[in-house]
Motif scaffolding. Structure first.
Motif, PDB file in Angstrom:
ATOM      1  N   PHE A 121       0.814  -1.224   0.000  1.00  0.00           N
ATOM      2  CA  PHE A 121       0.000   0.000   0.000  1.00  0.00           C
ATOM      3  C   PHE A 121       0.843   1.268   0.000  1.00  0.00           C
ATOM      4  CE2 PHE A 121      -2.315  -3.363   2.283  1.00  0.00           C
ATOM      5  CZ  PHE A 121      -3.293  -3.609   1.337  1.00  0.00           C
ATOM      6  N   THR A 122       1.903   1.262  -0.804  1.00  0.00           N
ATOM      7  CA  THR A 122       2.745   2.443  -0.960  1.00  0.00           C
ATOM      8  C   THR A 122       3.035   2.653  -2.444  1.00  0.00           C
ATOM      9  OG1 THR A 122       4.798   1.169  -0.789  1.00  0.00           O
ATOM     10  CG2 THR A 122       3.926   2.104   1.253  1.00  0.00           C
ATOM     11  N   PHE A 123       3.420   3.874  -2.764  1.00  0.00           N
ATOM     12  CA  PHE A 123       3.955   4.179  -4.079  1.00  0.00           C
ATOM     13  C   PHE A 123       5.478   4.186  -3.945  1.00  0.00           C
ATOM     14  CE2 PHE A 123      -0.301   6.102  -4.411  1.00  0.00           C
ATOM     15  CZ  PHE A 123      -0.750   5.449  -5.548  1.00  0.00           C
ATOM     16  N   SER A 124       6.191   4.065  -5.047  1.00  0.00           N
ATOM     17  CA  SER A 124       7.647   3.910  -4.995  1.00  0.00           C
ATOM     18  C   SER A 124       8.374   5.128  -4.430  1.00  0.00           C
ATOM     19  CB  SER A 124       8.196   3.560  -6.375  1.00  0.00           C
ATOM     20  OG  SER A 124       7.794   4.518  -7.327  1.00  0.00           O
ATOM     21  N   GLU A 125       7.806   6.301  -4.524  1.00  0.00           N
ATOM     22  CA  GLU A 125       8.446   7.522  -4.018  1.00  0.00           C
ATOM     23  C   GLU A 125       7.467   8.276  -3.109  1.00  0.00           C
ATOM     24  OE1 GLU A 125      11.616   8.397  -4.814  1.00  0.00           O
ATOM     25  OE2 GLU A 125      11.839   6.678  -6.143  1.00  0.00           O
ATOM     26  N   ALA A 126       8.013   9.015  -2.149  1.00  0.00           N
ATOM     27  CA  ALA A 126       7.181   9.843  -1.269  1.00  0.00           C
ATOM     28  C   ALA A 126       6.660  11.067  -2.021  1.00  0.00           C
ATOM     29  CB  ALA A 126       7.965  10.278  -0.042  1.00  0.00           C
ATOM     30  N   GLU A 127       7.436  11.513  -3.029  1.00  0.00           N
ATOM     31  CA  GLU A 127       7.009  12.636  -3.862  1.00  0.00           C
ATOM     32  C   GLU A 127       7.728  12.563  -5.207  1.00  0.00           C
ATOM     33  OE1 GLU A 127       8.004  15.859  -1.247  1.00  0.00           O
ATOM     34  OE2 GLU A 127       9.997  16.070  -2.108  1.00  0.00           O
ATOM     35  N   TYR A 128       7.064  13.093  -6.221  1.00  0.00           N
ATOM     36  CA  TYR A 128       7.613  13.144  -7.578  1.00  0.00           C
ATOM     37  C   TYR A 128       7.711  14.607  -7.960  1.00  0.00           C
ATOM     38  CZ  TYR A 128       6.299   8.260  -7.515  1.00  0.00           C
ATOM     39  OH  TYR A 128       6.188   6.936  -7.181  1.00  0.00           O
ATOM     40  N   LYS A 129       8.841  15.015  -8.579  1.00  0.00           N
ATOM     41  CA  LYS A 129       9.051  16.420  -8.909  1.00  0.00           C
ATOM     42  C   LYS A 129       9.222  16.595 -10.410  1.00  0.00           C
ATOM     43  CE  LYS A 129      11.048  17.680  -4.495  1.00  0.00           C
ATOM     44  NZ  LYS A 129      12.146  18.323  -3.798  1.00  0.00           N
ATOM     45  N   VAL A 130       8.556  17.627 -10.933  1.00  0.00           N
ATOM     46  CA  VAL A 130       8.704  18.046 -12.323  1.00  0.00           C
ATOM     47  C   VAL A 130       8.819  19.561 -12.331  1.00  0.00           C
ATOM     48  CG1 VAL A 130       7.445  16.061 -13.263  1.00  0.00           C
ATOM     49  CG2 VAL A 130       6.199  18.154 -12.704  1.00  0.00           C
ATOM     50  N   LYS A 131       9.120  20.120 -13.479  1.00  0.00           N
ATOM     51  CA  LYS A 131       9.273  21.576 -13.594  1.00  0.00           C
ATOM     52  C   LYS A 131       8.171  22.156 -14.479  1.00  0.00           C
ATOM     53  CE  LYS A 131      14.200  21.836 -12.759  1.00  0.00           C
ATOM     54  NZ  LYS A 131      14.060  22.052 -11.363  1.00  0.00           N
ATOM     55  N   VAL A 132       7.846  23.415 -14.218  1.00  0.00           N
ATOM     56  CA  VAL A 132       6.876  24.131 -15.047  1.00  0.00           C
ATOM     57  C   VAL A 132       7.383  24.135 -16.487  1.00  0.00           C
ATOM     58  CG1 VAL A 132       5.891  26.416 -15.511  1.00  0.00           C
ATOM     59  CG2 VAL A 132       6.023  25.581 -13.170  1.00  0.00           C
ATOM     60  N   GLY A 133       6.513  23.858 -17.429  1.00  0.00           N
ATOM     61  CA  GLY A 133       6.870  23.860 -18.836  1.00  0.00           C
ATOM     62  C   GLY A 133       7.264  22.500 -19.375  1.00  0.00           C
ATOM     63  N   ASP A 134       7.601  21.554 -18.500  1.00  0.00           N
ATOM     64  CA  ASP A 134       7.929  20.209 -18.959  1.00  0.00           C
ATOM     65  C   ASP A 134       6.679  19.516 -19.489  1.00  0.00           C
ATOM     66  OD1 ASP A 134      10.595  20.325 -18.262  1.00  0.00           O
ATOM     67  OD2 ASP A 134      10.347  19.256 -16.361  1.00  0.00           O
ATOM     68  N   LYS A 135       6.860  18.740 -20.535  1.00  0.00           N
ATOM     69  CA  LYS A 135       5.799  17.853 -20.994  1.00  0.00           C
ATOM     70  C   LYS A 135       5.996  16.567 -20.206  1.00  0.00           C
ATOM     71  CE  LYS A 135       5.550  19.942 -25.475  1.00  0.00           C
ATOM     72  NZ  LYS A 135       5.875  19.850 -26.880  1.00  0.00           N
ATOM     73  N   VAL A 136       5.011  16.214 -19.413  1.00  0.00           N
ATOM     74  CA  VAL A 136       5.136  15.099 -18.488  1.00  0.00           C
ATOM     75  C   VAL A 136       4.316  13.913 -18.997  1.00  0.00           C
ATOM     76  CG1 VAL A 136       4.718  14.319 -16.120  1.00  0.00           C
ATOM     77  CG2 VAL A 136       5.451  16.670 -16.546  1.00  0.00           C
ATOM     78  N   ILE A 137       4.978  12.762 -19.048  1.00  0.00           N
ATOM     79  CA  ILE A 137       4.271  11.507 -19.306  1.00  0.00           C
ATOM     80  C   ILE A 137       4.151  10.824 -17.955  1.00  0.00           C
ATOM     81  CG2 ILE A 137       4.313   9.276 -20.466  1.00  0.00           C
ATOM     82  CD1 ILE A 137       6.089  10.596 -22.619  1.00  0.00           C
ATOM     83  N   LEU A 138       2.942  10.718 -17.443  1.00  0.00           N
ATOM     84  CA  LEU A 138       2.680  10.097 -16.155  1.00  0.00           C
ATOM     85  C   LEU A 138       2.242   8.662 -16.407  1.00  0.00           C
ATOM     86  CD1 LEU A 138       2.444  10.557 -13.069  1.00  0.00           C
ATOM     87  CD2 LEU A 138       0.065  11.214 -13.475  1.00  0.00           C
ATOM     88  N   LYS A 139       2.988   7.726 -15.830  1.00  0.00           N
ATOM     89  CA  LYS A 139       2.747   6.309 -16.109  1.00  0.00           C
ATOM     90  C   LYS A 139       2.646   5.539 -14.798  1.00  0.00           C
ATOM     91  CE  LYS A 139       4.712   2.714 -19.043  1.00  0.00           C
ATOM     92  NZ  LYS A 139       5.806   2.410 -19.976  1.00  0.00           N
ATOM     93  N   LEU A 140       1.595   4.740 -14.659  1.00  0.00           N
ATOM     94  CA  LEU A 140       1.413   3.893 -13.480  1.00  0.00           C
ATOM     95  C   LEU A 140       1.860   2.482 -13.808  1.00  0.00           C
ATOM     96  CD1 LEU A 140       0.280   3.298 -10.618  1.00  0.00           C
ATOM     97  CD2 LEU A 140      -1.909   2.836 -11.731  1.00  0.00           C
ATOM     98  N   GLN A 141       2.653   1.902 -12.908  1.00  0.00           N
ATOM     99  CA  GLN A 141       3.082   0.515 -13.063  1.00  0.00           C
ATOM    100  C   GLN A 141       2.742  -0.225 -11.777  1.00  0.00           C
ATOM    101  OE1 GLN A 141       7.271  -0.078 -13.745  1.00  0.00           O
ATOM    102  NE2 GLN A 141       6.924  -2.097 -14.579  1.00  0.00           N
ATOM    103  N   ASN A 142       1.878  -1.234 -11.890  1.00  0.00           N
ATOM    104  CA  ASN A 142       1.519  -2.052 -10.738  1.00  0.00           C
ATOM    105  C   ASN A 142       2.569  -3.132 -10.535  1.00  0.00           C
ATOM    106  OD1 ASN A 142      -0.997  -0.913  -9.872  1.00  0.00           O
ATOM    107  ND2 ASN A 142      -1.895  -1.698 -11.756  1.00  0.00           N
TER     108      ASN A 142
END
Length: 129
Positions: A51-72
């Motif tokens: 019942f956890t995600f791999s990181e406590a927080e994820y960081k990106v920058k303004v203007g980045d094109k982000v591909i958000l991907k979930l892996q179970n």
């Protein structure tokens, strides 16, 4: 007696080596972000069985094109960001996002996955460029 044990161990190791060379060694992990265009960031969120995600927080920058991907990694989980209307579950485990201002967004599991489901949370932090 010792010679026979050494012979058996050497034979077993040799057979294992021949088997691996014949049927292929396990594939090396591929860095998915290496082939992305400049300014595009891959954020891979791994959901774990505890019942956890791999990181406590994820960081990106303004203007980045982000591909958000979930892996179970284990079990069936989902990823939801209410403030961005993002809901990844089932066959839809990837989305594209772009941020124009800094902020912090809560990510939580959207699929009831067990006793720790309510605490399965992390953050997406968008930092100024």
């Amino acid at each position: 007696m010792h010679k026979w044990i050494m012979f058996v161990l050497l034979s077993a190791a040799s057979l294992l080596g021949v088997y691996l060379l014949t049927f292929g060694l396990p594939a090396k992990p591929v860095d998915e972000s290496a082939s992305l265009p400049e300014g595009t960031v891959l954020v891979k969120v791994e959901a774990n069985s505890d019942f956890t995600f791999s990181e406590a927080e994820y960081k990106v920058k303004v203007g980045d094109k982000v591909i958000l991907k979930l892996q179970n990694k284990s079990g069936i989980h989902g990823l939801k960001i209410d403030a961005l209307n993002v809901d990844l579950e089932g066959d839809n485990l990837e989305t594209n996002l772009e941020f124009d201002k800094p902020g912090e967004y809560e990510i939580h599991c959207s699929v009831p996955c067990g006793v720790g489901h309510a605490e399965m949370k992390t953050k997406l932090i968008v930092e100024a460029a």
